[in-house]
Design a protein around this motif. Sequence first.
Motif, mmCIF file in Angstrom:
data_model
loop_
_atom_site.group_PDB
_atom_site.id
_atom_site.type_symbol
_atom_site.label_atom_id
_atom_site.label_comp_id
_atom_site.label_asym_id
_atom_site.label_seq_id
_atom_site.Cartn_x
_atom_site.Cartn_y
_atom_site.Cartn_z
ATOM 1 N N LEU A 128 0.829 -1.204 0.000
ATOM 2 C CA LEU A 128 0.000 0.000 0.000
ATOM 3 C C LEU A 128 0.866 1.257 0.000
ATOM 4 C CD1 LEU A 128 -2.857 1.187 0.159
ATOM 5 C CD2 LEU A 128 -2.618 1.202 2.649
ATOM 6 N N CYS A 129 1.943 1.240 0.788
ATOM 7 C CA CYS A 129 2.853 2.397 0.804
ATOM 8 C C CYS A 129 3.491 2.601 -0.568
ATOM 9 C CB CYS A 129 3.937 2.197 1.870
ATOM 10 S SG CYS A 129 3.322 2.280 3.570
ATOM 11 N N ASP A 130 3.866 1.512 -1.206
ATOM 12 C CA ASP A 130 4.425 1.615 -2.558
ATOM 13 C C ASP A 130 3.410 2.208 -3.528
ATOM 14 O OD1 ASP A 130 6.829 0.587 -1.779
ATOM 15 O OD2 ASP A 130 6.442 -1.457 -2.506
ATOM 16 N N ARG A 131 2.147 1.815 -3.373
ATOM 17 C CA ARG A 131 1.106 2.338 -4.258
ATOM 18 C C ARG A 131 0.959 3.846 -4.075
ATOM 19 N NH1 ARG A 131 -3.617 0.083 -6.376
ATOM 20 N NH2 ARG A 131 -2.341 -1.787 -6.627
ATOM 21 N N VAL A 132 0.989 4.304 -2.819
ATOM 22 C CA VAL A 132 0.893 5.742 -2.543
ATOM 23 C C VAL A 132 2.045 6.485 -3.217
ATOM 24 C CG1 VAL A 132 1.029 7.512 -0.747
ATOM 25 C CG2 VAL A 132 -0.360 5.468 -0.373
ATOM 26 N N THR A 133 3.250 5.937 -3.078
ATOM 27 C CA THR A 133 4.425 6.580 -3.678
ATOM 28 C C THR A 133 4.306 6.626 -5.196
ATOM 29 O OG1 THR A 133 5.828 5.811 -1.861
ATOM 30 C CG2 THR A 133 6.930 6.475 -3.911
ATOM 31 N N GLU A 134 3.914 5.516 -5.797
ATOM 32 C CA GLU A 134 3.812 5.443 -7.256
ATOM 33 C C GLU A 134 2.767 6.419 -7.798
ATOM 34 O OE1 GLU A 134 2.949 1.374 -7.896
ATOM 35 O OE2 GLU A 134 4.991 0.686 -7.493
ATOM 36 N N ILE A 135 1.631 6.504 -7.113
ATOM 37 C CA ILE A 135 0.585 7.425 -7.566
ATOM 38 C C ILE A 135 1.028 8.874 -7.380
ATOM 39 C CG2 ILE A 135 -1.752 8.255 -7.106
ATOM 40 C CD1 ILE A 135 -2.520 5.383 -6.418
ATOM 41 N N SER A 136 1.677 9.164 -6.253
ATOM 42 C CA SER A 136 2.127 10.535 -5.988
ATOM 43 C C SER A 136 3.094 11.018 -7.059
ATOM 44 C CB SER A 136 2.798 10.604 -4.612
ATOM 45 O OG SER A 136 1.883 10.285 -3.584
ATOM 46 N N ILE A 137 4.015 10.145 -7.438
ATOM 47 C CA ILE A 137 4.993 10.515 -8.467
ATOM 48 C C ILE A 137 4.300 10.786 -9.795
ATOM 49 C CG2 ILE A 137 6.906 9.631 -9.872
ATOM 50 C CD1 ILE A 137 7.848 8.109 -7.377
ATOM 51 N N ARG A 138 3.330 9.967 -10.128
ATOM 52 C CA ARG A 138 2.724 10.038 -11.457
ATOM 53 C C ARG A 138 1.690 11.148 -11.610
ATOM 54 N NH1 ARG A 138 4.763 5.280 -10.512
ATOM 55 N NH2 ARG A 138 5.562 3.973 -12.229
ATOM 56 N N ILE A 139 1.087 11.602 -10.520
ATOM 57 C CA ILE A 139 0.101 12.680 -10.651
ATOM 58 C C ILE A 139 0.686 14.044 -10.300
ATOM 59 C CG2 ILE A 139 -1.794 11.100 -10.149
ATOM 60 C CD1 ILE A 139 -2.008 12.387 -7.376
ATOM 61 N N HIS A 140 1.924 14.061 -9.844
ATOM 62 C CA HIS A 140 2.564 15.338 -9.524
ATOM 63 C C HIS A 140 2.819 16.116 -10.811
ATOM 64 C CE1 HIS A 140 5.227 18.225 -7.591
ATOM 65 N NE2 HIS A 140 6.091 18.020 -8.570
ATOM 66 N N ASP A 141 2.598 17.426 -10.773
ATOM 67 C CA ASP A 141 2.937 18.242 -11.938
ATOM 68 C C ASP A 141 3.637 19.515 -11.487
ATOM 69 O OD1 ASP A 141 1.059 20.091 -11.068
ATOM 70 O OD2 ASP A 141 -0.482 19.442 -12.466
ATOM 71 N N ARG A 142 4.091 20.285 -12.464
ATOM 72 C CA ARG A 142 4.800 21.525 -12.171
ATOM 73 C C ARG A 142 4.067 22.670 -12.839
ATOM 74 N NH1 ARG A 142 10.864 21.596 -13.942
ATOM 75 N NH2 ARG A 142 10.105 22.470 -15.903
ATOM 76 N N ASP A 143 3.481 23.523 -12.033
ATOM 77 C CA ASP A 143 2.761 24.698 -12.528
ATOM 78 C C ASP A 143 1.611 24.326 -13.456
ATOM 79 O OD1 ASP A 143 4.586 26.322 -11.154
ATOM 80 O OD2 ASP A 143 5.975 26.292 -12.856
ATOM 81 N N GLY A 144 1.070 23.122 -13.277
ATOM 82 C CA GLY A 144 -0.074 22.715 -14.080
ATOM 83 C C GLY A 144 0.234 22.441 -15.537
ATOM 84 N N VAL A 145 1.507 22.309 -15.875
ATOM 85 C CA VAL A 145 1.903 22.053 -17.261
ATOM 86 C C VAL A 145 1.895 20.551 -17.509
ATOM 87 C CG1 VAL A 145 3.698 22.337 -19.005
ATOM 88 C CG2 VAL A 145 3.314 24.127 -17.291
#
Length: 264
Positions: free
Chosen positions: A53-70
């Motif tokens: 579950l912790c790995d899933r949180v990390t994987e999702i966080s990395i993939r949905i993170h963006d920079r300035d909405g670009v």
Amino acid sequence: MNWHSIRAFAERCDAFGIAVPEPIVRGLHLADVAEKHAATPSGRLLDLSDHELCDRVTEISIRIHDRDGVGAYRGMAPGVRVVSDALRKEVIIDTVPMLEAIILELQPRFDDAIAPLVDAAQRFGISYSTTSDAVIDQDDDTITAFRAAKKSWLAVQPIASFRILMSTAFGLEPTGGLSKDFSVLFAAGDNWGQGGKFYLEGKTQSHLDWFALAVGGVRLNGIGDVHTKIQERRARPIASTVEPATELLFPEDPSFGPLPSYPR
């Protein structure tokens, strides 16, 4: 020089029964792996262990993170883009030396397909502008040659398009991409141009006037053949508007570094 054209090249190889070069096979596979790796994981959570579950949180966080909405900087997109570009360059550089063998394999097919058209152009004077009305009153041999030439024109198109794709997919355009006239790829002698003499805009699949080319002879030229023809023409004193000869076969893309040169 993009993945779309490289995939198209692989499909043409399959269509002609030619083995797809290994760098392309491996490169396409790795490109797909990179794209899939960027996908956001999903699925049932209650069945996961604490660690999963912790790995899933990390994987999702990395993939949905963006920079300035670009969108281009969202999640793993920057990494996938860098890897994909570098991989594509490696595929091109490793595949180019293998193209000569593919062209050599296609030459007999090209010769057979174009032979009736060459005969019609050289023996009977049939050209692109010749109509059925113009030959209807001619002898049987001329009429037969005219009909055979039309079939020959269609038969040679897939091979010609494949040869042109080799140039465009791997950054080997004979004019550095400045012209769509690829007649040098098919001229047996000096009967080729870059200014459109043999180019028919939108008229044919390969945009070439095969009758005009056939008068001087046609051949499916390899990369080394094309290099020689271009260098010889550049070396002529009268060609004041032609670029000076260089050591490279084709213009370099600075982002690639030196591309292979021929002959070796």
